[in-house]
Design a protein around this motif. Structure first.
Motif, PDB file in Angstrom:
ATOM      1  N   THR A 102       0.824  -1.198   0.000  1.00  0.00           N
ATOM      2  CA  THR A 102       0.000   0.000   0.000  1.00  0.00           C
ATOM      3  C   THR A 102       0.867   1.259   0.000  1.00  0.00           C
ATOM      4  O   THR A 102       1.800   1.384   0.782  1.00  0.00           O
ATOM      5  N   LYS A 103       0.563   2.182  -0.902  1.00  0.00           N
ATOM      6  CA  LYS A 103       1.256   3.467  -0.939  1.00  0.00           C
ATOM      7  C   LYS A 103       0.732   4.358   0.195  1.00  0.00           C
ATOM      8  O   LYS A 103      -0.460   4.301   0.511  1.00  0.00           O
ATOM      9  N   PRO A 104       1.562   5.211   0.781  1.00  0.00           N
ATOM     10  CA  PRO A 104       3.012   5.315   0.541  1.00  0.00           C
ATOM     11  C   PRO A 104       3.760   4.203   1.265  1.00  0.00           C
ATOM     12  O   PRO A 104       3.365   3.783   2.350  1.00  0.00           O
ATOM     13  N   PHE A 105       4.813   3.697   0.652  1.00  0.00           N
ATOM     14  CA  PHE A 105       5.623   2.636   1.258  1.00  0.00           C
ATOM     15  C   PHE A 105       7.046   3.151   1.402  1.00  0.00           C
ATOM     16  O   PHE A 105       7.463   4.073   0.709  1.00  0.00           O
ATOM     17  N   ASN A 106       7.795   2.542   2.322  1.00  0.00           N
ATOM     18  CA  ASN A 106       9.190   2.960   2.463  1.00  0.00           C
ATOM     19  C   ASN A 106      10.102   2.015   1.692  1.00  0.00           C
ATOM     20  O   ASN A 106       9.696   0.907   1.310  1.00  0.00           O
ATOM     21  N   ALA A 107      11.307   2.452   1.470  1.00  0.00           N
ATOM     22  CA  ALA A 107      12.252   1.703   0.646  1.00  0.00           C
ATOM     23  C   ALA A 107      12.535   0.325   1.218  1.00  0.00           C
ATOM     24  O   ALA A 107      12.605  -0.663   0.480  1.00  0.00           O
ATOM     25  N   MET A 108      12.676   0.232   2.551  1.00  0.00           N
ATOM     26  CA  MET A 108      13.014  -1.052   3.178  1.00  0.00           C
ATOM     27  C   MET A 108      11.923  -2.090   2.965  1.00  0.00           C
ATOM     28  O   MET A 108      12.195  -3.249   2.686  1.00  0.00           O
ATOM     29  N   GLU A 109      10.661  -1.661   3.111  1.00  0.00           N
ATOM     30  CA  GLU A 109       9.547  -2.587   2.905  1.00  0.00           C
ATOM     31  C   GLU A 109       9.507  -3.062   1.458  1.00  0.00           C
ATOM     32  O   GLU A 109       9.345  -4.257   1.178  1.00  0.00           O
ATOM     33  N   LEU A 110       9.638  -2.137   0.520  1.00  0.00           N
ATOM     34  CA  LEU A 110       9.614  -2.473  -0.899  1.00  0.00           C
ATOM     35  C   LEU A 110      10.697  -3.490  -1.238  1.00  0.00           C
ATOM     36  O   LEU A 110      10.426  -4.520  -1.881  1.00  0.00           O
ATOM     37  N   ILE A 111      11.913  -3.220  -0.816  1.00  0.00           N
ATOM     38  CA  ILE A 111      13.043  -4.096  -1.126  1.00  0.00           C
ATOM     39  C   ILE A 111      12.852  -5.474  -0.501  1.00  0.00           C
ATOM     40  O   ILE A 111      13.119  -6.501  -1.133  1.00  0.00           O
ATOM     41  N   ALA A 112      12.348  -5.504   0.735  1.00  0.00           N
ATOM     42  CA  ALA A 112      12.129  -6.783   1.423  1.00  0.00           C
ATOM     43  C   ALA A 112      11.092  -7.625   0.682  1.00  0.00           C
ATOM     44  O   ALA A 112      11.268  -8.840   0.507  1.00  0.00           O
ATOM     45  N   ARG A 113      10.004  -6.994   0.242  1.00  0.00           N
ATOM     46  CA  ARG A 113       8.953  -7.730  -0.484  1.00  0.00           C
ATOM     47  C   ARG A 113       9.474  -8.243  -1.820  1.00  0.00           C
ATOM     48  O   ARG A 113       9.175  -9.376  -2.227  1.00  0.00           O
TER      49      ARG A 113
END
Length: 229
Positions: A102-113
């Motif tokens: 879900t936006k907004p997302f942070n970089a760490m969450e995006l990379i982990a997923r």
């Protein structure tokens, strides 16, 4: 060789920022600003994972995902959306997506997923190349040793001829088999044009493995030619 990630979003800033996050992790980045561009990109280039916005003009992410799943049953798809309602998440996952951010997302969450989904995809591909007796296509698993078929975790009972047809098509994914060729390979006899045996068996298989037999995602009819997976 780095994984290729396709970012599909009509917001140029989202494409830019998301691309920077992932490029810094060593991924090769492709971008599309709408669903039409995304589908063309996938036709032209082998992609390892897609980040797909839901709310886009002309063709939304749900429709894009369903079209991708007609050909790409395994490649990870992660939805990106400003919507946070549970119903939208369920709809997105039901259309064939593997994950949802879900936006907004942070970089760490995006990379982990992204890393998590790529690990599963890589592991799946490795198992496929080692074990030739297990054929997995989407949620469909065919064990040619035990002649068992699973859809998800559900065991599906096929007749011997139904299994032989399914195995033939699954082992030759993407190859179109005419009714005559299927009959020759499975029954080992000469086919007569008035015989609808193959069509009846295909119908029965679809009723057992497809969520909606009238809109199959596994066994496709190529009109005037035959069938393929």
């Amino acid at each position: 060789m780095s994984n290729k990630i396709l970012i599909v979003d009509d917001d140029a800033e989202i494409r830019k920022v998301t691309g920077i996050y992932l490029a810094n992790e060593g991924y090769e980045i492709l971008k599309a600003e709408n669903g039409i561009e995304a589908l063309k990109c996938i036709e032209d280039t082998e992609v390892d994972l897609i980040l797909l916005d839901i709310m886009m003009p002309e063709m939304d992410g749900i429709e894009v995902c369903m079209k991708i799943r007609e050909k790409q049953l395994v490649m990870p798809i992660i939805f990106l959306s400003a919507k946070s309602e549970e119903l939208d998440k369920i709809q997105g996952l039901a259309s064939g997506a593997d994950d949802y951010i879900t936006k907004p997302f942070n970089a760490m969450e995006l990379i982990a997923r992204v890393k998590s989904n790529l690990r599963r995809y890589t592991k799946y591909s490795a198992v496929q190349s080692v074990n030739k007796n297990i054929i997995e296509i989407g949620n469909l698993t065919i064990n040619t040793d035990t002649r068992e078929v699973l859809v998800g975790n559900k065991n599906v009972r096929l007749t011997p001829k139904e299994f032989d047809i399914l195995e033939l098509l699954a082992r030759n994914k993407g190859v179109v088999f005419s009714i005559e060729k299927i009959y020759d390979r499975v029954w080992g006899e000469e086919y007569y044009k008035s015989d609808n045996t193959v069509m009846v068996h295909i119908t029965k298989i679809r009723e057992k493995i497809e969520a909606d037999p009238k809109q199959p995602i596994y066994i496709k009819t190529i009109w005037g030619v035959g069938y393929k997976i």
